[in-house]
Design a protein around this motif. Sequence first.
Motif: not given
Length: 492
Positions: A6, A8-10, A12-17, A19
């Motif tokens: 999790n 790693e998932r967090l 990876d999500a930073l870039k999407d946030i 954006d």
Amino acid sequence: MLDEENEERLADALKDIVDLNAQLFVTTHDQRFATMAVRVASSSTLIEHRSVHPVNNERHTLQIPLAVADIEKKKIEFLEDEDSARRARDYLAECRIFIEARLSDLFDDPAYTCRSHRPTLVDYVIHARHLMNENPGHDLFQAFVFKKFCGDSALQAGATCLMRLNSAHHEGKRNIMPADVSEIKDDLNRLTKLAEELHREFRLWRRREPLESNTVPCNVTLLTPITSPNIGIPIIPDLAAFTGPPSVLGSQDVEQELFTGAWFADKALFYLRNNMFGFSAPAGSVAIVEVDGEPPRDQNLVIARYNKKYLARRLLRDRPDSLSVTLATVSTDPRVRPPSIVVPVNQVELFRVVGFFFNGTAPAEMSNKHDAIQVDDVGLFKKIRTCHRLRDTSAEPLALEGQLVLGGDEYMPEELTSRQDCFVAVALSDGTGICKRVGGTLPGNLNHLCQFESIGGRGASEIASLNKGHDLSSEIRSVETAREIIGVIYES
């Protein structure tokens, strides 16, 4: 409190946030998560990576200087445009903050507090020397890297680098010119690395763990890095184009890979007396080594200092943490090859070879006990005309696919008869190119045909005509032009 998956998932999500137009401030004490987050954003400018230095006895406000990776980015930005006053001042100021923040952590203990009310960089350097001199048995203050930092020439009283670092924070900052920073760029690069290494030792000392630098012998040789040349040469992907006239920079709208003098920062040069590197580099070549790089790996070519001798060898080690290493010879002539030796890792200094120049100038004095002698042959840089990234196996084992070859002077076909044994890149009449060693011409009426020999033990030799209009056979190609190969860069 997340598990690794999790985390790693967090990350990876930073870039999407971001954006989604969010502005994030992310703090963590977990170095693994920090590495994940930086990796996600490494392909863009989404992230500014800073280290956190809390309030302590020396520091009344929290500091967040750039992390190591972002200091490196500032350095690269400056080296890409050394005429930019903004980039020069920015790089110098960030180096000052970076070094000062790491030094101020060392004196957190009340017993070692700096005596100045509002200490500056100079105060910290002076205090560090005082602690080193007054605490002869102290693990940290007598550590190898601590002594190395305190004794660095750039931090001595009156040193140009120290004076400019001191002015980077104050009113004098706007008077700093790009040339002022260019003059000390090697010092800045070395000091930031030393400061980070010293801070890592400090963290180990706080945790009561063995200090890494204390495993290094006290007689470690400090190599003098060469001055980085001011060059910027387009990297040509096509070998036939590499042999022709030197390229000029095209439109700024077209991204073009450059080989710049910044690559030579923290490198040193060693002239090779003999053929101990085998087919990789003949005697008379100049090895390019890292002054302070990552530890050499198994099978790396190295310059090794052992028993007060500089040896040119291939390193063999079964494990990264092995207590001994083998220094193997790879001479082209097994009859004159010295035996390989096994040495304790803490008794040898290893400098990783990252490239070669093939035509060096022999130093005036050469001791027979050494395989290699450190030189400062800056004239080699003036010979570089072109640069090519290999896309085939034509130059094996001299250079491998993906490595860079540096080109010197261009030769017409008739000039090659006087360049026997030189390494050359040749453009042939059918549009192809080859990297070979110039051999002799055939006897008698066939003297217009030249042999181009394989470099080392791989590949096939070729025969090509030095007369562009020859009619002996359509299967024999003619030489259009050739360019001398003066060097190879392993890692770029």
